[in-house]
Write a protein that holds these residues in place. Structure first.
Motif, mmCIF file in Angstrom:
data_model
loop_
_atom_site.group_PDB
_atom_site.id
_atom_site.type_symbol
_atom_site.label_atom_id
_atom_site.label_comp_id
_atom_site.label_asym_id
_atom_site.label_seq_id
_atom_site.Cartn_x
_atom_site.Cartn_y
_atom_site.Cartn_z
ATOM 1 N N HIS A 22 36.546 12.887 77.077
ATOM 2 C CA HIS A 22 35.570 13.735 77.754
ATOM 3 C C HIS A 22 34.504 12.838 78.360
ATOM 4 O O HIS A 22 34.353 11.682 77.968
ATOM 5 C CB HIS A 22 34.893 14.712 76.773
ATOM 6 C CG HIS A 22 34.071 14.012 75.744
ATOM 7 N ND1 HIS A 22 32.745 13.728 75.929
ATOM 8 C CD2 HIS A 22 34.411 13.493 74.546
ATOM 9 C CE1 HIS A 22 32.291 13.067 74.872
ATOM 10 N NE2 HIS A 22 33.283 12.906 74.027
ATOM 11 N N ASP A 23 33.772 13.372 79.338
ATOM 12 C CA ASP A 23 32.610 12.665 79.870
ATOM 13 C C ASP A 23 31.574 13.701 80.280
ATOM 14 O O ASP A 23 30.651 14.000 79.529
ATOM 15 C CB ASP A 23 33.013 11.755 81.035
ATOM 16 C CG ASP A 23 31.872 10.850 81.482
ATOM 17 O OD1 ASP A 23 30.810 10.902 80.846
ATOM 18 O OD2 ASP A 23 32.027 10.099 82.460
ATOM 19 N N CYS A 24 31.754 14.334 81.466
ATOM 20 C CA CYS A 24 30.709 15.221 81.987
ATOM 21 C C CYS A 24 30.541 16.505 81.174
ATOM 22 O O CYS A 24 29.464 17.044 81.062
ATOM 23 C CB CYS A 24 31.025 15.582 83.435
ATOM 24 S SG CYS A 24 32.480 16.653 83.625
ATOM 25 N N ARG A 25 31.617 17.027 80.640
ATOM 26 C CA ARG A 25 31.651 18.318 79.933
ATOM 27 C C ARG A 25 31.180 19.466 80.830
ATOM 28 O O ARG A 25 30.614 20.451 80.356
ATOM 29 C CB ARG A 25 30.841 18.283 78.629
ATOM 30 C CG ARG A 25 31.441 17.329 77.602
ATOM 31 C CD ARG A 25 31.006 17.642 76.195
ATOM 32 N NE ARG A 25 31.638 16.717 75.244
ATOM 33 C CZ ARG A 25 31.820 16.984 73.968
ATOM 34 N NH1 ARG A 25 31.409 18.128 73.469
ATOM 35 N NH2 ARG A 25 32.399 16.109 73.177
ATOM 36 N N GLY A 32 33.239 20.082 83.963
ATOM 37 C CA GLY A 32 34.323 20.354 84.908
ATOM 38 C C GLY A 32 34.343 19.510 86.157
ATOM 39 O O GLY A 32 34.975 19.895 87.142
ATOM 40 N N ILE A 33 33.687 18.338 86.155
ATOM 41 C CA ILE A 33 33.681 17.559 87.395
ATOM 42 C C ILE A 33 34.285 16.160 87.274
ATOM 43 O O ILE A 33 34.666 15.584 88.280
ATOM 44 C CB ILE A 33 32.264 17.429 88.005
ATOM 45 C CG1 ILE A 33 31.235 17.065 86.960
ATOM 46 C CG2 ILE A 33 31.858 18.660 88.744
ATOM 47 C CD1 ILE A 33 29.846 16.848 87.530
ATOM 48 N N GLY A 55 37.030 15.059 85.284
ATOM 49 C CA GLY A 55 38.480 14.978 85.096
ATOM 50 C C GLY A 55 38.914 14.238 83.847
ATOM 51 O O GLY A 55 40.102 14.010 83.643
ATOM 52 N N SER A 56 37.971 13.841 82.994
ATOM 53 C CA SER A 56 38.354 13.095 81.782
ATOM 54 C C SER A 56 39.083 13.954 80.771
ATOM 55 O O SER A 56 40.031 13.504 80.134
ATOM 56 C CB SER A 56 37.110 12.528 81.084
ATOM 57 O OG SER A 56 36.424 11.671 81.919
ATOM 58 N N CYS A 57 38.618 15.186 80.569
ATOM 59 C CA CYS A 57 39.183 16.007 79.496
ATOM 60 C C CYS A 57 40.525 16.580 79.951
ATOM 61 O O CYS A 57 40.841 16.595 81.133
ATOM 62 C CB CYS A 57 38.225 17.131 79.125
ATOM 63 S SG CYS A 57 38.036 18.362 80.427
ATOM 64 N N THR A 71 38.507 23.878 83.160
ATOM 65 C CA THR A 71 38.925 22.689 82.413
ATOM 66 C C THR A 71 38.669 22.933 80.926
ATOM 67 O O THR A 71 37.917 23.845 80.562
ATOM 68 C CB THR A 71 38.112 21.459 82.860
ATOM 69 O OG1 THR A 71 36.719 21.785 82.756
ATOM 70 C CG2 THR A 71 38.414 21.079 84.297
ATOM 71 N N CYS A 124 36.788 21.420 78.954
ATOM 72 C CA CYS A 124 35.367 21.339 78.599
ATOM 73 C C CYS A 124 34.591 22.589 79.020
ATOM 74 O O CYS A 124 33.490 22.830 78.523
ATOM 75 C CB CYS A 124 34.727 20.092 79.205
ATOM 76 S SG CYS A 124 34.797 20.013 81.003
ATOM 77 N N ILE A 183 40.067 16.513 90.591
ATOM 78 C CA ILE A 183 39.301 15.662 89.673
ATOM 79 C C ILE A 183 40.204 14.658 88.938
ATOM 80 O O ILE A 183 39.744 13.971 88.026
ATOM 81 C CB ILE A 183 38.503 16.513 88.648
ATOM 82 C CG1 ILE A 183 39.433 17.494 87.916
ATOM 83 C CG2 ILE A 183 37.341 17.235 89.341
ATOM 84 C CD1 ILE A 183 38.744 18.273 86.786
HETATM 85 S S1 FES Z 1 34.726 16.366 80.522
HETATM 86 FE FE1 FES Z 1 34.499 16.117 82.703
HETATM 87 S S2 FES Z 1 35.889 17.583 83.523
HETATM 88 FE FE2 FES Z 1 35.954 17.983 81.363
#
Ligand code: FES
Ligand code: SF4
Length: 257
Positions: A56-59, A61-62, A64-66, A82, A84, A160
């Motif tokens: 995860h990163d942004c949590r 939806g922008i 694309g990590s999760c 997403t 998150c 993403i």
């Molecule tokens: S944590 Fe960034 S899109 Fe889900």
């Protein structure tokens, strides 16, 4: 609410994996799905057990990590959502929930729910950029772009890079991702000078990774959290054919000369 979680646990790429069962008794419906996993990991850590690895990163939806499978569906199967952005209010007390990593040879499992998506990075490195000098941001914005092209380009640029399209495809094809990255520049004036070279390089790189071919099944579009359309794949295939014909003609002319 109480939840029973079945989570894929795998120490590393070569270790055998297995589903592990966990019970969580204090799940708040206002939590996000990842916050629920944070609570699980706090409990596991307090007991001296290994926490579940997930990306995860942004949590919001922008980034694309999760992304992983929830009950067999990428990101949990809610439209335009997403992992998150998924909230626990969509689950019921006593639900059993199965979490697994993306399943695709090109995305080997690194640990638990985390997979290696560097194949996507190599596709981008092959041509997901332009080298034209567009000046500063105001200069770039001063170039007139017709409304339909701008909107289609923005729709493609919404990708993403999460990998859900690959995970959902029975062929594990990366066509939707690659087509989105090709289209968002191919639809803009700045993308025209290198349009042919970019599509050849990116599609050839996609083919050299262990992704399958597209057979127009459409699962990719159905699960994409950013609603990227499969029309982008048609554009990519048309561009590839045109570029391949031009390139072959140029090579033949150079050989004859
Ligand atoms: S944590 Fe960034 S899109 Fe889900
Ligand atoms: S096309 Fe959609 S599903 Fe595929 S990587 Fe991009 S955002 Fe994710």
């Amino acid at each position: 609410m109480k939840l029973i979680l079945h989570i894929w646990r795998q120490r590393n790429t070569t270790a055998p994996g297995r589903m592990a069962r966990y019970e969580l008794n204090q799940v708040n419906e206002h939590m996000s799905f990842l916050e629920m996993l944070d609570v699980l990991n706090e409990e596991l850590t307090a007991k001296g057990e290994e926490p579940v690895a997930f990306e995860h990163d942004c949590r919001e939806g922008i980034c694309g990590s999760c992304g992983f499978m929830i009950n067999g569906l990428p990101h949990g199967g809610m439209k335009n959502t997403t992992v998150c952005q998924l909230h626990m209010r969509h689950f019921k007390d006593g639900d059993e929930v199965w979490l697994e990593p993306w399943r695709a040879k090109a995305f080997p499992v690194l640990k638990d729910l985390v997979v290696d998506r560097t194949a996507f990075d190599r596709i981008i490195a092959a041509g997901g950029y332009i080298s034209a000098n567009t000046g500063s941001a105001p200069d770039g914005n001063a170039i007139p772009i017709e409304k339909q092209s701008a909107e289609l380009s923005m729709d493609a640029a919404a990708c993403i890079g999460c990998g859900a399209c690959v995970a959902a495809c029975p062929n594990a094809s990366a066509s939707l991702f690659t087509a989105a990255k090709i289209s968002h520049l191919a639809l803009l004036p700045q993308g025209q000078p290198e349009r042919g070279r970019r599509v050849l390089a990116m599609v050839d790189q996609m083919r050299s990774e262990i992704f399958g071919a597209c057979t127009n099944i459409g699962e990719c579009e159905a699960v994409c959290p950013k609603s990227v359309k499969i029309e982008n794949i048609a554009r990519m295939n048309r561009d590839y054919l045109a570029a391949a014909v031009t390139y072959r003609a140029e090579t033949a002319a150079a050989g004859a000369g």
